[in-house]
Design a protein around this motif. Structure first.
Motif, PDB file in Angstrom:
ATOM      1  N   VAL A 179       2.638  11.636   3.557  1.00  7.11           N
ATOM      2  CA  VAL A 179       2.732  10.993   2.240  1.00  7.11           C
ATOM      3  C   VAL A 179       2.682  12.039   1.134  1.00  7.11           C
ATOM      4  N   ILE A 180       1.785  12.999   1.266  1.00  6.94           N
ATOM      5  CA  ILE A 180       1.652  14.054   0.252  1.00  6.94           C
ATOM      6  C   ILE A 180       2.951  14.846   0.131  1.00  6.94           C
ATOM      7  N   ASP A 181       3.571  15.169   1.237  1.00  5.29           N
ATOM      8  CA  ASP A 181       4.842  15.904   1.206  1.00  5.29           C
ATOM      9  C   ASP A 181       5.913  15.116   0.458  1.00  5.29           C
TER      10      ASP A 181
ATOM     11  N   LYS B 118       0.829  -1.201   0.000  1.00  8.77           N
ATOM     12  CA  LYS B 118       0.000   0.000   0.000  1.00  8.77           C
ATOM     13  C   LYS B 118       0.867   1.255   0.000  1.00  8.77           C
ATOM     14  N   LEU B 119       0.270   2.350  -0.432  1.00  9.99           N
ATOM     15  CA  LEU B 119       0.918   3.653  -0.341  1.00  9.99           C
ATOM     16  C   LEU B 119       0.760   4.170   1.086  1.00  9.99           C
ATOM     17  N   ASN B 120       1.879   4.444   1.731  1.00 13.28           N
ATOM     18  CA  ASN B 120       1.874   4.996   3.084  1.00 13.28           C
ATOM     19  C   ASN B 120       3.203   5.704   3.324  1.00 13.28           C
ATOM     20  N   GLU B 121       3.460   6.106   4.567  1.00 12.92           N
ATOM     21  CA  GLU B 121       4.685   6.853   4.861  1.00 12.92           C
ATOM     22  C   GLU B 121       5.943   6.043   4.549  1.00 12.92           C
ATOM     23  N   GLU B 122       5.885   4.715   4.731  1.00 14.20           N
ATOM     24  CA  GLU B 122       7.059   3.883   4.507  1.00 14.20           C
ATOM     25  C   GLU B 122       7.341   3.654   3.019  1.00 14.20           C
TER      26      GLU B 122
ATOM     27  N   PHE C 121      -5.183   3.329  -4.329  1.00 12.91           N
ATOM     28  CA  PHE C 121      -6.496   2.702  -4.169  1.00 12.91           C
ATOM     29  C   PHE C 121      -7.150   3.152  -2.866  1.00 12.91           C
ATOM     30  N   ALA C 122      -8.323   2.595  -2.581  1.00 12.90           N
ATOM     31  CA  ALA C 122      -9.213   3.104  -1.537  1.00 12.90           C
ATOM     32  C   ALA C 122      -8.629   3.034  -0.131  1.00 12.90           C
ATOM     33  N   ASN C 123      -7.816   2.026   0.171  1.00 13.32           N
ATOM     34  CA  ASN C 123      -7.304   1.863   1.530  1.00 13.32           C
ATOM     35  C   ASN C 123      -5.856   2.301   1.691  1.00 13.32           C
ATOM     36  N   ASP C 124      -5.317   3.005   0.708  1.00 10.73           N
ATOM     37  CA  ASP C 124      -3.987   3.580   0.860  1.00 10.73           C
ATOM     38  C   ASP C 124      -4.059   4.793   1.784  1.00 10.73           C
ATOM     39  N   THR C 125      -2.955   5.074   2.452  1.00  9.31           N
ATOM     40  CA  THR C 125      -2.892   6.205   3.383  1.00  9.31           C
ATOM     41  C   THR C 125      -2.246   7.388   2.673  1.00  9.31           C
ATOM     42  N   ILE C 126      -3.044   8.419   2.428  1.00  5.02           N
ATOM     43  CA  ILE C 126      -2.528   9.579   1.701  1.00  5.02           C
ATOM     44  C   ILE C 126      -2.726  10.801   2.581  1.00  5.02           C
ATOM     45  N   ASN C 127      -1.912  10.845   3.641  1.00  2.00           N
ATOM     46  CA  ASN C 127      -1.981  11.931   4.618  1.00  2.00           C
ATOM     47  C   ASN C 127      -0.926  13.000   4.302  1.00  2.00           C
TER      48      ASN C 127
ATOM     49  N   GLY D  85     -14.286   6.901  -4.125  1.00  3.74           N
ATOM     50  CA  GLY D  85     -14.095   7.652  -2.888  1.00  3.74           C
ATOM     51  C   GLY D  85     -12.700   8.236  -2.776  1.00  3.74           C
ATOM     52  N   TYR D  86     -12.594   9.331  -2.051  1.00  8.49           N
ATOM     53  CA  TYR D  86     -11.280   9.952  -1.826  1.00  8.49           C
ATOM     54  C   TYR D  86     -11.162  10.477  -0.400  1.00  8.49           C
ATOM     55  N   ASN D  87     -11.939   9.883   0.508  1.00 11.31           N
ATOM     56  CA  ASN D  87     -11.884  10.313   1.905  1.00 11.31           C
ATOM     57  C   ASN D  87     -10.576   9.929   2.588  1.00 11.31           C
ATOM     58  N   ASN D  88      -9.773   9.070   1.943  1.00  9.87           N
ATOM     59  CA  ASN D  88      -8.465   8.709   2.501  1.00  9.87           C
ATOM     60  C   ASN D  88      -7.354   9.668   2.071  1.00  9.87           C
ATOM     61  N   ILE D  89      -7.724  10.743   1.359  1.00 12.90           N
ATOM     62  CA  ILE D  89      -6.752  11.742   0.899  1.00 12.90           C
ATOM     63  C   ILE D  89      -6.936  13.026   1.699  1.00 12.90           C
ATOM     64  N   SER D  90      -5.856  13.544   2.251  1.00 12.81           N
ATOM     65  CA  SER D  90      -5.899  14.833   2.953  1.00 12.81           C
ATOM     66  C   SER D  90      -5.759  15.949   1.919  1.00 12.81           C
ATOM     67  N   LEU D  91      -6.871  16.248   1.259  1.00 14.68           N
ATOM     68  CA  LEU D  91      -6.839  17.178   0.122  1.00 14.68           C
ATOM     69  C   LEU D  91      -6.288  18.548   0.501  1.00 14.68           C
TER      70      LEU D  91
END
Length: 332
Positions: free
Chosen positions: A63-65, A36-40, A54-60, A81-87
């Protein structure tokens, strides 16, 4: 023209097969990652202008930085859905696109399947007969005909579901902040306020997006307004339901049954094979222990038609970005 590099996160075998099949004509160099996409894992995006998640990836924010620092210009979500993205943390550093629609029939039909399976205890009967137990004690359901279904969120998926429910002879009431009264007249249902829906529904189906207004729309207070023994069905987003409150309502028999294709803390579990591991999430474990709870792993969308549509729309979104065309599926 040189092929554009795209990095795909959280890819399963069926995703890879379809992207390779349909991506042949898009001049893309695709790399597929299982993780998954996450900080690591975000730093693996170095050298890629286009990342697909995808839907359960962590895009905080973290990660955005990292994505922005690595030069990512497009985040292509292969989901609605895109509620897992810190827009708010993107700040115009890159574009985000999504797949707003694929097959509303897939989710509506699956919702009906969950209602039937849970009501008539089909999942339990299957296990019993496999073990040689042909008793039908404890498997009694109820006729859907003449009962009332309450639908929260009356968009495209819900409208197809309403047609199906009406075909079973059910009365249908619905709540939506933007009611389409012409559609209600056409399909034979009535718009009501939430309290009326809670009080009169034998089955409640959640078909709304996750927003600030709908987060935990099903909670201790709202369930107290429902009929005793109500069935709750969620094929929307996990955080539409406060899971702790749901467990209590199930224990108190206020809620008679729950069908959940989503769960608020599903990211660590859903889509993965963890059959050789212990479920450490106590609330998920508790829900799995109830005989009147049916949980599946976010598969309501999972039909050939839907997955092909997701693949093609994702590829088209990427192609439009590369060619500098308007991004019709951009998340602002």
């Amino acid at each position: 023209m040189e092929a554009k590099k795209v990095l795909f996160y959280d890819i399963k075998s069926y995703d890879k097969e379809l992207f390779k099949r349909f991506g042949k004509d898009y001049n893309l160099e695709m790399k597929f990652l299982k993780g998954k996409l996450n900080e690591e894992s975000a730093d693996l995006s170095k050298g890629y202008e286009i990342v697909c998640a995808f839907a359960n990836d962590t895009i905080n924010k973290e990660v955005i930085d990292i994505l922005a620092e690595n030069g990512v210009k497009l985040l292509a979500m292969r989901c609605a859905g895109y509620n897992n993205i810190s827009l708010r943390n993107i700040k115009d550093r890159f574009k985000v696109v999504r797949v707003p629609a694929y097959s509303p029939y897939s989710i509506a039909e699956y919702t009906m399947g969950m209602i039937l399976a849970l009501n008539r205890k089909i999942h339990k009967a299957y296990v019993r007969t496999r073990e040689g137990n042909f008793s039908i004690s404890g498997l009694m359901g109820f006729d859907l005909h003449g009962k009332t279904a309450g639908i929260i969120g009356a968009g495209k998926i819900a409208q197809i579901l309403i047609k199906i429910l009406r075909g079973f002879g059910m009365n249908v009431i619905a709540y939506d902040p933007y009611p389409n009264y012409d559609k209600a007249k056409e399909l034979g249902f009535e718009f009501v306020d939430l309290d009326t829906l809670y009080a009169n529904s034998d089955i409640i189906s959640l078909n709304c997006p996750l927003t600030k207004e709908t987060k935990y729309i099903i909670n201790r207070e709202s369930m107290s307004k429902m009929k005793d023994g109500v069935m709750i069905v969620n094929t929307g987003r996990g955080r539409l339901i406060d899971s702790v409150d749901l467990v209590e309502a199930l224990k108190d028999k206020k809620v008679g049954a729950a069908a959940l294709d989503v769960y608020e803390e599903e990211a660590e579990y859903f889509f993965e094979d963890l059959s050789d591991k212990v479920i450490e999430d106590d609330i998920l474990g508790r829900l799995l222990s109830f005989h009147n709870v049916l949980i599946t792993s976010h598969q309501a969308y999972f039909t050939e038609e839907a997955v092909e549509a997701i693949t093609k729309t994702t590829l088209d979104n990427i192609k439009d970005f590369i060619e500098g065309k308007p991004l019709v599926n951009e998340v602002k």
